[in-house]
Structures are given as C-alpha cells and as structure tokens.
Enzyme design. Structure first.
Site, PDB file in Angstrom:
ATOM      1  N   LYS A 107      23.415  30.149 -12.915  1.00 50.88           N
ATOM      2  CA  LYS A 107      22.932  30.903 -11.619  1.00 50.88           C
ATOM      3  C   LYS A 107      22.650  30.201 -10.348  1.00 50.88           C
ATOM      4  O   LYS A 107      22.352  30.593  -9.455  1.00 50.88           O
ATOM      5  CB  LYS A 107      21.430  31.795 -12.101  1.00 50.88           C
ATOM      6  CG  LYS A 107      20.309  30.781 -12.434  1.00 50.88           C
ATOM      7  CD  LYS A 107      19.275  31.561 -13.033  1.00 50.88           C
ATOM      8  CE  LYS A 107      17.927  30.762 -13.234  1.00 50.88           C
ATOM      9  NZ  LYS A 107      17.208  30.181 -12.040  1.00 50.88           N
ATOM     10  N   ASP A 108      22.646  28.916 -10.576  1.00 51.08           N
ATOM     11  CA  ASP A 108      22.335  28.005  -9.432  1.00 51.08           C
ATOM     12  C   ASP A 108      23.576  27.663  -8.752  1.00 51.08           C
ATOM     13  O   ASP A 108      23.548  27.176  -7.371  1.00 51.08           O
ATOM     14  CB  ASP A 108      21.651  26.859  -9.601  1.00 51.08           C
ATOM     15  CG  ASP A 108      20.099  26.852 -10.238  1.00 51.08           C
ATOM     16  OD1 ASP A 108      19.458  27.882  -9.602  1.00 51.08           O
ATOM     17  OD2 ASP A 108      19.555  26.082 -10.880  1.00 51.08           O
ATOM     18  N   ARG A 120       6.699  28.613  -7.101  1.00 55.23           N
ATOM     19  CA  ARG A 120       7.671  27.793  -7.405  1.00 55.23           C
ATOM     20  C   ARG A 120       7.306  26.455  -8.312  1.00 55.23           C
ATOM     21  O   ARG A 120       5.973  26.294  -8.824  1.00 55.23           O
ATOM     22  CB  ARG A 120       8.402  27.152  -6.283  1.00 55.23           C
ATOM     23  CG  ARG A 120       9.229  28.121  -5.384  1.00 55.23           C
ATOM     24  CD  ARG A 120      10.073  27.696  -4.445  1.00 55.23           C
ATOM     25  NE  ARG A 120      11.153  26.445  -5.277  1.00 55.23           N
ATOM     26  CZ  ARG A 120      11.686  25.679  -4.482  1.00 55.23           C
ATOM     27  NH1 ARG A 120      11.273  25.152  -3.249  1.00 55.23           N
ATOM     28  NH2 ARG A 120      12.623  24.797  -5.170  1.00 55.23           N
ATOM     29  N   ARG A 148       4.489  26.189 -13.974  1.00 53.68           N
ATOM     30  CA  ARG A 148       4.427  27.684 -13.766  1.00 53.68           C
ATOM     31  C   ARG A 148       3.738  28.197 -14.936  1.00 53.68           C
ATOM     32  O   ARG A 148       2.519  29.187 -14.800  1.00 53.68           O
ATOM     33  CB  ARG A 148       5.682  28.444 -13.766  1.00 53.68           C
ATOM     34  CG  ARG A 148       6.525  28.150 -12.316  1.00 53.68           C
ATOM     35  CD  ARG A 148       7.941  28.808 -12.348  1.00 53.68           C
ATOM     36  NE  ARG A 148       8.763  28.196 -11.532  1.00 53.68           N
ATOM     37  CZ  ARG A 148      10.031  28.770 -10.944  1.00 53.68           C
ATOM     38  NH1 ARG A 148       9.863  29.852 -11.081  1.00 53.68           N
ATOM     39  NH2 ARG A 148      10.749  28.334 -10.081  1.00 53.68           N
ATOM     40  N   ARG A 181      15.215  38.545  -6.321  1.00 54.65           N
ATOM     41  CA  ARG A 181      15.538  39.627  -7.264  1.00 54.65           C
ATOM     42  C   ARG A 181      14.346  40.380  -7.927  1.00 54.65           C
ATOM     43  O   ARG A 181      14.248  41.318  -8.441  1.00 54.65           O
ATOM     44  CB  ARG A 181      16.655  39.158  -8.172  1.00 54.65           C
ATOM     45  CG  ARG A 181      16.970  40.035  -9.286  1.00 54.65           C
ATOM     46  CD  ARG A 181      18.042  39.579 -10.033  1.00 54.65           C
ATOM     47  NE  ARG A 181      17.417  38.215 -10.859  1.00 54.65           N
ATOM     48  CZ  ARG A 181      16.619  38.303 -12.015  1.00 54.65           C
ATOM     49  NH1 ARG A 181      16.270  39.424 -12.512  1.00 54.65           N
ATOM     50  NH2 ARG A 181      16.222  37.262 -12.504  1.00 54.65           N
ATOM     51  N   ARG A 182      13.571  39.341  -8.579  1.00 57.72           N
ATOM     52  CA  ARG A 182      12.641  39.602  -9.548  1.00 57.72           C
ATOM     53  C   ARG A 182      11.549  40.539  -8.670  1.00 57.72           C
ATOM     54  O   ARG A 182      10.831  41.433  -9.137  1.00 57.72           O
ATOM     55  CB  ARG A 182      11.899  38.402 -10.290  1.00 57.72           C
ATOM     56  CG  ARG A 182      12.789  37.856 -11.345  1.00 57.72           C
ATOM     57  CD  ARG A 182      12.413  36.698 -12.003  1.00 57.72           C
ATOM     58  NE  ARG A 182      13.117  36.175 -13.020  1.00 57.72           N
ATOM     59  CZ  ARG A 182      13.415  34.740 -13.118  1.00 57.72           C
ATOM     60  NH1 ARG A 182      13.017  33.956 -12.181  1.00 57.72           N
ATOM     61  NH2 ARG A 182      14.371  34.412 -14.029  1.00 57.72           N
ATOM     62  N   CYS A 212      19.901  33.459  -2.467  1.00 61.00           N
ATOM     63  CA  CYS A 212      18.571  33.827  -2.318  1.00 61.00           C
ATOM     64  C   CYS A 212      18.029  34.659  -1.148  1.00 61.00           C
ATOM     65  O   CYS A 212      16.697  34.932  -0.987  1.00 61.00           O
ATOM     66  CB  CYS A 212      17.679  32.428  -2.573  1.00 61.00           C
ATOM     67  SG  CYS A 212      17.832  31.626  -3.735  1.00 61.00           S
TER      68      CYS A 212
END
Length: 317
Positions: A88-89, A154, A160, A136-137, A246
């Site tokens: 995904k990166d 982040r 996190r 997105r989230r 992003c």
C-alpha cells in the site's frame, strides 16, 4: 545466484519483521542453510523521509512515496538487490528500471478497531476522538459517523497502541495485517468490515521490488502468490486512475473465487459526505486483464466523483 543478496528495508519494527519473514523465505527458496541465511541474505536498514518526519500528514509531505524513495534509490544504485515494501506504500507506477518481481500471499486486508473503553466502532459515543492519519479511514469513518472528531495520529504501531491505551483517543484504526505480523492482535477489539472500510489498494500485501534485470531471479517464483498478485494488479489499476495517494481518499479490494476476480473500488470526499463506488467481475483473469478492470472501474468512479483532491489548507495538524 551470487551472494550476498542484500534486502533493503525501513527500520521500523514492523518493516524489520516483514523483511525478516522475506529474508528467511528467500534463503530457504535458494537452499541456504538456516544458520547461514542472515549472512547470505542480509538486511540493510534504510531510513526514509517518511520515517524521519512524524508530526505531519503524509499528504503534506508529498505522499506515500516518501516511504519508498530512498530504498528505491539504493536499489538503482546497486547498494541493495531486493526491496521489501508494504504494497500500500508503493506508488502505482514503478520508477524506470525497477519492478515488483514478486507479491507473496496477502495477510488479512481489513482495518482494526482499537479502543481502551469501547468494544466496537458502533459503540463510540457522540463526538468521540478517532485517531488516524489516513485520509481514507477518516472519510470512511465520517461517512458512517459524521459526528466523530478525527485527530491526526502518526508513528509506529507500538506508539499508536500506547497512545490509545493511555486514552489520548477514544479509538484508533490500524491495519490488521501489520498487527498480525508483529504479534499484537490482542489489542484488536473489532475487525472492521471490508464493505464499510474498503481497504487501501494493496493493503495486507507485500511487494518484493528488484531491478528489471532481476525480475526472473531464482527465488521469485517461490515467493510470488499468483492470486494475490492478480488481485493487487486490479487494485493498483484503480489506484492509478484515481491518482490514489495520500491526497485522495481511495479504497480498492479484489478477491478471486471460483476463477472469477471481483474488484470493488471507491473514492470518498474527505468529510465522508460523498462516496462513489463501483464493482466489477472478471472471469479467468490474467495480470493484464486485472489491471485493465481496475483502470476501467477507476475511471468510472473518477468520472462520478469529480475532483476530490484535498485542499491542504482545510486540514488541521
């Protein structure tokens, strides 16, 4: 095969765990004795721009390529031979001279709901603080719960999780795949549905990147999972059309069942007020037709949604 075969990786605990998995798999595929794998297939740690800057959203810095740029440069310069990335990166288009040679079997692609005080996303109280740096989230959460307060979060997974456990947020969202690879799934309160939280293109999959000259190296066939690679091709086709970075809220997920690939892709407005989605089926898929399906569905979503790119001035943090 000439040794050592050097693997480039980010320094985060998750990146090292993922690269270590691939290091062992590549070594075994090449018949290297277990005791010699670390020397024959060494890990080369590389700090990326995305790792160095932790106080801003990626979209303010130029997007997700900040997690791959320095590693790709090392690959092109011959300082490493393989790069291991979270798929995904990886930007939708490869730099000249490089390719994704293998895509191992995907881990769970869902998002995880983590909270100290609440068992499920639907249990969050009105105005709850939800921590995420993912546009997105953010958009998907606000589409379901416009009352939520989105706060920028982040840092690595451990950071996190600690902040969530200390109550800085009412909940946070992370990828199930990363938590699984780190062995911290006990913190997951709920695995969110693929329908409500359509994952990022390639989420849960890894990309093994090489120079184009090495794309048929002896280890490649052993590590490539054809169904995952095909599904990811479809998702990345959609991402390419939607300029999925992003700066846009984009989801895409493909599955293959009974010889049919089904791709769902969507774009959302950042505040969740608009959501545009398309689904398409592809019998007997191959990599080219899978990517073509992604491109076509992406175009349909893009045409329906119009320009949804984020205005940085409207974002906090």
């Amino acid at each position: 095969m000439t040794f050592p075969l050097r693997i480039g990786t980010r320094r985060s605990r998750l990146a090292l765990a993922q690269s270590g998995m691939m290091q062992r798999a590549i070594g075994r595929a090449l018949g290297v004795p277990e005791s010699e794998i670390a020397d024959a297939v060494p890990l080369v740690e590389i700090v990326t721009t995305g790792d160095r800057i932790q106080d801003r959203r990626l979209l303010e810095l130029g997007g997700k390529a900040l997690f791959t740029k320095e590693i790709e440069e090392a690959l092109l310069d011959g300082r490493i031979d393989i790069a291991v990335h979270s798929m995904k990166d990886v930007p939708a288009e490869q730099p000249p001279g490089l390719c994704v040679a293998a895509t191992p079997e995907r881990e769970d692609a869902r998002d995880a709901f983590i909270s100290r005080d609440h068992a499920a996303f639907d249990d969050l109280p009105t105005g709850a603080r939800l921590g995420t740096a993912s546009l997105r989230r953010q958009a998907q959460a606000l589409a379901l719960r416009p009352d939520l307060k989105i706060e920028m979060l982040r840092g690595n997974i451990d950071t996190r999780l600690r902040r969530a456990a200390e109550g800085e947020f009412d909940a946070i969202l992370l990828a199930v795949s990363g938590m699984t690879r780190l062995g911290v799934t006990d913190a997951i309160r709920e695995k969110l549905s693929l329908d409500a939280f359509l994952p990022a293109p390639g989420q849960g999959a890894l990309a093994l990147q090489t120079r184009e000259a090495d794309m048929h190296a002896p280890w490649v066939a052993a590590l490539n999972h054809p169904e995952t690679a095909m599904a990811v091709e479809a998702e990345r086709g959609a991402m390419l059309t939607l300029e999925g970075s992003c700066r846009t809220a984009v989801g895409a997920h493909a599955v293959i069942a009974n010889g049919v690939l089904r791709l769902t892709t969507e774009m959302l407005s950042p505040d969740g007020s608009g959501r545009w989605r398309r689904t398409g089926d592809l019998p007997a898929p191959n990599p080219d037709s899978a990517r073509a399906l992604g491109l076509r569905l992406g175009e349909e979503v893009r045409d329906a949604a119009g320009d949804q790119e984020v205005d940085l001035a409207t974002l906090d943090g």
